[in-house]
Design a protein around this motif. Sequence first.
Motif, PDB file in Angstrom:
ATOM      1  N   GLY A   1       2.257  11.757  15.096  1.00 38.82           N
ATOM      2  CA  GLY A   1       3.310  10.785  15.356  1.00 38.82           C
ATOM      3  C   GLY A   1       3.748  10.068  14.083  1.00 38.82           C
ATOM      4  N   ALA A   2       2.771   9.745  13.238  1.00 36.74           N
ATOM      5  CA  ALA A   2       3.100   9.078  11.978  1.00 36.74           C
ATOM      6  C   ALA A   2       3.909  10.004  11.078  1.00 36.74           C
ATOM      7  N   LEU A   3       3.530  11.282  11.035  1.00 34.65           N
ATOM      8  CA  LEU A   3       4.258  12.242  10.211  1.00 34.65           C
ATOM      9  C   LEU A   3       5.701  12.398  10.691  1.00 34.65           C
ATOM     10  N   LYS A   4       5.887  12.422  12.006  1.00 33.62           N
ATOM     11  CA  LYS A   4       7.250  12.539  12.534  1.00 33.62           C
ATOM     12  C   LYS A   4       8.076  11.310  12.176  1.00 33.62           C
ATOM     13  N   GLU A   5       7.456  10.141  12.260  1.00 33.36           N
ATOM     14  CA  GLU A   5       8.158   8.902  11.932  1.00 33.36           C
ATOM     15  C   GLU A   5       8.533   8.840  10.456  1.00 33.36           C
TER      16      GLU A   5
ATOM     17  N   GLY B   1      -5.011   4.105   9.506  1.00 31.92           N
ATOM     18  CA  GLY B   1      -5.221   2.689   9.205  1.00 31.92           C
ATOM     19  C   GLY B   1      -3.993   1.851   9.478  1.00 31.92           C
ATOM     20  N   VAL B   2      -2.818   2.426   9.199  1.00 33.48           N
ATOM     21  CA  VAL B   2      -1.560   1.724   9.457  1.00 33.48           C
ATOM     22  C   VAL B   2      -1.196   1.776  10.934  1.00 33.48           C
ATOM     23  N   LYS B   3      -1.181   2.970  11.503  1.00 37.67           N
ATOM     24  CA  LYS B   3      -0.682   3.146  12.877  1.00 37.67           C
ATOM     25  C   LYS B   3      -1.577   2.501  13.934  1.00 37.67           C
ATOM     26  N   LYS B   4      -2.880   2.506  13.697  1.00 33.48           N
ATOM     27  CA  LYS B   4      -3.802   1.908  14.665  1.00 33.48           C
ATOM     28  C   LYS B   4      -4.143   0.447  14.317  1.00 33.48           C
TER      29      LYS B   4
ATOM     30  N   VAL C   1       0.835  -1.200   0.000  1.00 33.29           N
ATOM     31  CA  VAL C   1       0.000   0.000   0.000  1.00 33.29           C
ATOM     32  C   VAL C   1       0.871   1.252   0.000  1.00 33.29           C
ATOM     33  N   GLY C   2       0.546   2.196  -0.877  1.00 31.78           N
ATOM     34  CA  GLY C   2       1.260   3.465  -0.933  1.00 31.78           C
ATOM     35  C   GLY C   2       0.390   4.615  -0.464  1.00 31.78           C
ATOM     36  N   PHE C   3       1.019   5.636   0.122  1.00 26.24           N
ATOM     37  CA  PHE C   3       0.311   6.833   0.563  1.00 26.24           C
ATOM     38  C   PHE C   3       1.325   7.941   0.795  1.00 26.24           C
ATOM     39  N   PHE C   4       0.857   9.126   1.151  1.00 22.17           N
ATOM     40  CA  PHE C   4       1.738  10.275   1.380  1.00 22.17           C
ATOM     41  C   PHE C   4       1.821  10.591   2.873  1.00 22.17           C
ATOM     42  N   PRO C   5       2.924  11.161   3.341  1.00 24.00           N
ATOM     43  CA  PRO C   5       2.992  11.657   4.717  1.00 24.00           C
ATOM     44  C   PRO C   5       2.352  13.045   4.804  1.00 24.00           C
TER      45      PRO C   5
ATOM     46  N   SER D   1       9.760  15.135  11.121  1.00 22.74           N
ATOM     47  CA  SER D   1       9.316  16.290  11.890  1.00 22.74           C
ATOM     48  C   SER D   1       7.815  16.214  12.133  1.00 22.74           C
ATOM     49  N   SER D   2       7.395  16.792  13.250  1.00 21.80           N
ATOM     50  CA  SER D   2       5.977  16.812  13.595  1.00 21.80           C
ATOM     51  C   SER D   2       5.424  18.217  13.389  1.00 21.80           C
ATOM     52  N   LEU D   3       4.120  18.354  13.535  1.00 23.49           N
ATOM     53  CA  LEU D   3       3.446  19.633  13.324  1.00 23.49           C
ATOM     54  C   LEU D   3       3.111  20.291  14.651  1.00 23.49           C
ATOM     55  N   SER D   4       3.088  21.612  14.652  1.00 28.80           N
ATOM     56  CA  SER D   4       2.671  22.341  15.843  1.00 28.80           C
ATOM     57  C   SER D   4       1.171  22.149  16.040  1.00 28.80           C
ATOM     58  N   PRO D   5       0.678  22.318  17.258  1.00 30.16           N
ATOM     59  CA  PRO D   5      -0.771  22.185  17.482  1.00 30.16           C
ATOM     60  C   PRO D   5      -1.595  23.117  16.595  1.00 30.16           C
ATOM     61  N   ALA D   6      -1.101  24.330  16.367  1.00 26.73           N
ATOM     62  CA  ALA D   6      -1.841  25.288  15.535  1.00 26.73           C
ATOM     63  C   ALA D   6      -1.966  24.799  14.100  1.00 26.73           C
TER      64      ALA D   6
END
Length: 351
Positions: free
Chosen positions: A271-275, A60-63, A46-50, A279-284
């Motif tokens: 968390g998935a984006l950081k992995e 779907g992957v992480k959980k 399966v392919g997808f984008f971050p 890098s992760s996203l700010s709350p805003a």
Amino acid sequence: MRTFPRTRLLASALAALTVLGALAGCSRADRTEAATDQGAAGEVRVGFFPNVTHTPALIGVKKNFFAQNLGGAKLTTQTFNAGPTEVNALLGGSLDVAFIGSGPAINAFTKSKGAIQLVSGAVTGGAQLVVKPGITSVDQLKGKTIATPQLANTQDVALKKFLAEKHLTGQVNVTNLDNPKTLDAFRKGEVDGGWLPEPWSSRLVTDAGAKVLVDEKSLWPEGRFPTTVAIVRSEFLKQHPDTVRALLKGELQAIDWAKKNPAEAKTVVNGALKELSGSSLSPAVLDRAFANIELTTDPVPAQFPQLAKDSVTAGVVDQVADLKGFADFGPLNEVLKAQQLPAVNAPELAK
């Protein structure tokens, strides 16, 4: 679960050229008739984008919603920056299923003469033209440089179609950059904006001071357009319909869980984006990005004929694609029926 190294993408792209040539020499009927139900697959790739616009796949992957429904089938994942590269991997044989933008999905279907099928939606909305604060009107785009993620990807088509309708074709410099590079280039003043998917439009706004000039929602009826959909290799669908159905069940569960647990969903996606990207996203940024998207298995099929026309307007293809046979919503509708949800009906896209 394992992720293919980037070097595999080059091999996939080269292989896709050979595959496309071979596909051109045989009919759609030849290929689909040769494929028969072989039961559950031993592996599904399966392919997808971050990106936030791929939230159903990320969750779907992480959980483990995909893995739980796939049973003993091995789940292998691969990530991409934009649709055209992912299409190469799909047609090159290193992917079975791709979460992808609507534009590349259409192009993959037409170029391969029916070797892929649209099987589900994933996300609507979540794309904007964001620019320097000094740009306050569309006319002020003249002479400016605007970025999109990749040549002929969904946002690239949307921007070029928009410019054509505003009689600005050739008067705006369109450049193609990976999304992280667009953020850096904007901060350095090397580009004046970008037509970008989430979370990148929000990152430019929140982290780099950009402003929204056009929200793509404003250009579509009821503000709904298919940003991310799921497509499958036609042979894989024929050979392993149960596996495709299981994956779609996992997608629906991921969407339902995210809607019921919005705060936790953002945490999982971050968390998935950081992995995946480092890098992760700010709350805003995360809050803004999620506010701009709708998670849904509805592919908004009524918009696809217009999307096919948009590719011509944008100069990406020479003629409007014939979308007959583009979609097979049989597996999705079985999943929806089991959950007592309305079916997707799109006779104009069916075989």
